[in-house]
Design a protein around this motif. Structure first.
Motif, PDB file in Angstrom:
ATOM      1  N   ALA A 106      18.835  12.041  28.267  1.00 36.79           N
ATOM      2  CA  ALA A 106      18.023  11.571  27.144  1.00 36.79           C
ATOM      3  C   ALA A 106      18.684  11.922  25.820  1.00 36.79           C
ATOM      4  O   ALA A 106      18.730  11.102  24.888  1.00 36.79           O
ATOM      5  N   GLY A 107      19.242  13.134  25.726  1.00 40.51           N
ATOM      6  CA  GLY A 107      19.905  13.553  24.490  1.00 40.51           C
ATOM      7  C   GLY A 107      21.126  12.721  24.173  1.00 40.51           C
ATOM      8  O   GLY A 107      21.388  12.407  22.997  1.00 40.51           O
ATOM      9  N   ALA A 108      21.879  12.335  25.199  1.00 42.45           N
ATOM     10  CA  ALA A 108      23.070  11.504  24.985  1.00 42.45           C
ATOM     11  C   ALA A 108      22.699  10.154  24.395  1.00 42.45           C
ATOM     12  O   ALA A 108      23.415   9.614  23.541  1.00 42.45           O
ATOM     13  N   ILE A 109      21.571   9.604  24.824  1.00 43.83           N
ATOM     14  CA  ILE A 109      21.111   8.313  24.298  1.00 43.83           C
ATOM     15  C   ILE A 109      20.525   8.486  22.905  1.00 43.83           C
ATOM     16  O   ILE A 109      20.857   7.743  21.968  1.00 43.83           O
TER      17      ILE A 109
ATOM     18  N   LYS B 227      19.363   4.792  16.119  1.00 48.75           N
ATOM     19  CA  LYS B 227      19.135   4.774  14.682  1.00 48.75           C
ATOM     20  C   LYS B 227      17.651   4.996  14.403  1.00 48.75           C
ATOM     21  O   LYS B 227      16.810   4.772  15.259  1.00 48.75           O
ATOM     22  N   GLY B 228      17.321   5.434  13.204  1.00 50.31           N
ATOM     23  CA  GLY B 228      15.925   5.671  12.858  1.00 50.31           C
ATOM     24  C   GLY B 228      15.572   7.132  12.949  1.00 50.31           C
ATOM     25  O   GLY B 228      16.293   7.945  13.532  1.00 50.31           O
ATOM     26  N   SER B 229      14.438   7.474  12.374  1.00 50.08           N
ATOM     27  CA  SER B 229      14.010   8.877  12.319  1.00 50.08           C
ATOM     28  C   SER B 229      13.735   9.417  13.715  1.00 50.08           C
ATOM     29  O   SER B 229      13.246   8.710  14.591  1.00 50.08           O
ATOM     30  N   LYS B 230      14.079  10.682  13.919  1.00 48.80           N
ATOM     31  CA  LYS B 230      13.907  11.340  15.214  1.00 48.80           C
ATOM     32  C   LYS B 230      12.792  12.388  15.114  1.00 48.80           C
ATOM     33  O   LYS B 230      12.703  13.133  14.147  1.00 48.80           O
TER      34      LYS B 230
ATOM     35  N   ILE C 199      18.730  16.204  21.375  1.00 45.10           N
ATOM     36  CA  ILE C 199      20.083  15.850  20.933  1.00 45.10           C
ATOM     37  C   ILE C 199      20.945  17.104  20.817  1.00 45.10           C
ATOM     38  O   ILE C 199      22.113  17.117  21.238  1.00 45.10           O
ATOM     39  N   GLY C 200      20.369  18.158  20.247  1.00 44.93           N
ATOM     40  CA  GLY C 200      21.121  19.405  20.118  1.00 44.93           C
ATOM     41  C   GLY C 200      21.543  19.968  21.462  1.00 44.93           C
ATOM     42  O   GLY C 200      22.660  20.477  21.607  1.00 44.93           O
ATOM     43  N   ALA C 201      20.664  19.866  22.447  1.00 43.55           N
ATOM     44  CA  ALA C 201      21.010  20.342  23.793  1.00 43.55           C
ATOM     45  C   ALA C 201      22.186  19.548  24.353  1.00 43.55           C
ATOM     46  O   ALA C 201      23.110  20.115  24.955  1.00 43.55           O
ATOM     47  N   PHE C 202      22.168  18.228  24.141  1.00 44.49           N
ATOM     48  CA  PHE C 202      23.276  17.408  24.627  1.00 44.49           C
ATOM     49  C   PHE C 202      24.586  17.771  23.932  1.00 44.49           C
ATOM     50  O   PHE C 202      25.619  17.947  24.597  1.00 44.49           O
TER      51      PHE C 202
END
Length: 257
Positions: free
Chosen positions: A178-181, A186-189, A197-200
């Motif tokens: 999920a983090g890789a994707i 684009k757009g706010s997270k 994302i940080g884990a990835f």
């Protein structure tokens, strides 16, 4: 709005069947992530031109009837399929010989989440194998439709669950997928997405080793499916993006490879 909603953000991450249901109710572009192995198998099969009809578990007479209605072969369990030389939930069991052939695939987590989320405006299948490609397609669909995006890591299920316990076991490999994707959307997270994302990013340099030795990876290896773990831990090797179309998956990008 739910107290626990990530609705202020365009890109979100929600776990399991509950997450799939809520994404469907919101009408989000939804990406199902089940790295070991439903998503990786569907991506690999669609990459070689196979036609996949998901079906919720269990693998029973109802699933066989559904396969008959679709003119498709019902995919058996890994061990039985391996003995018969047939494709299975092992992604490496699919190859060019299966192009154009129809298969019904049951799985405890990925197929179940797919079935729940099948009414969303756009349902995609993602994993490490196609992380960049599925993010590219989701970004394109978001631009066209204005819908938000929810990534659904499916997780696993605990064995021997006792009364009052939650069945969902969050799994490291799905969180990293999920983090890789999410890293390329684009757009706010949402904060949940940012942490994913940080884990990835932290795991990326050693992602193959981490998935090889995580709980789900060890479980598959102990059952004799080491090649499945190796295959599913590769990053961005396919451009295929399975997109839900009526009752099966097609390649959203066609044959652009």
């Amino acid at each position: 709005m739910s107290t626990f909603s990530q609705s202020p953000y365009r890109c979100r991450v929600e776990w399991g069947q509950r997450g799939a249901r809520e994404a469907a109710e919101r009408g989000d572009i939804t990406i199902i992530v089940d790295v070991l192995s439903f998503s990786s198998t569907v991506v690999t099969a669609v990459n070689v031109g196979a036609i996949i009809f998901p079906h919720p578990p269990p693998l029973n007479e109802q699933a066989r009837t559904y396969a008959g209605q679709k003119g498709a072969e019902l995919i058996l369990g890994r061990a039985e399929a391996a003995r018969l030389g047939k494709p299975s939930l092992s992604p490496g069991s699919f190859g060019p010989v299966h192009s154009g052939k129809k298969f019904v695939l049951c799985s405890l987590n990925g197929a179940a989440c797919t079935w729940i989320a099948s009414k969303v405006p756009a349902l995609l299948i993602g994993c490490l194998l196609n992380a960049s490609a599925v993010a590219e397609m989701a970004n394109r669909l978001q631009l066209e439709t204005g819908a938000d995006i929810t990534i659904v890591p499916c997780g696993e299920q605990w064995n021997h669950v006792q009364d009052g316990e939650n069945l969902l076991r969050p799994s490291m490999e799905d969180y990293l997928g999920a983090g890789a994707i999410l890293a390329e959307l684009k757009g706010s997270k949402s904060p949940e997405a940012e942490v994913c994302i940080g884990a990835f990013h932290h795991a990326e340099p050693n992602i193959r080793e981490l998935i090889w030795d995580c709980g789900s990876g060890r479980e598959l290896r102990e059952r004799g499916f080491e090649e499945d773990v190796r295959h599913c831990a590769r990053l961005n090797v396919y451009q295929a993006v399975p997109l839900w179309f009526h009752d099966h998956f097609v390649n959203a990008f066609g044959n652009r490879e």
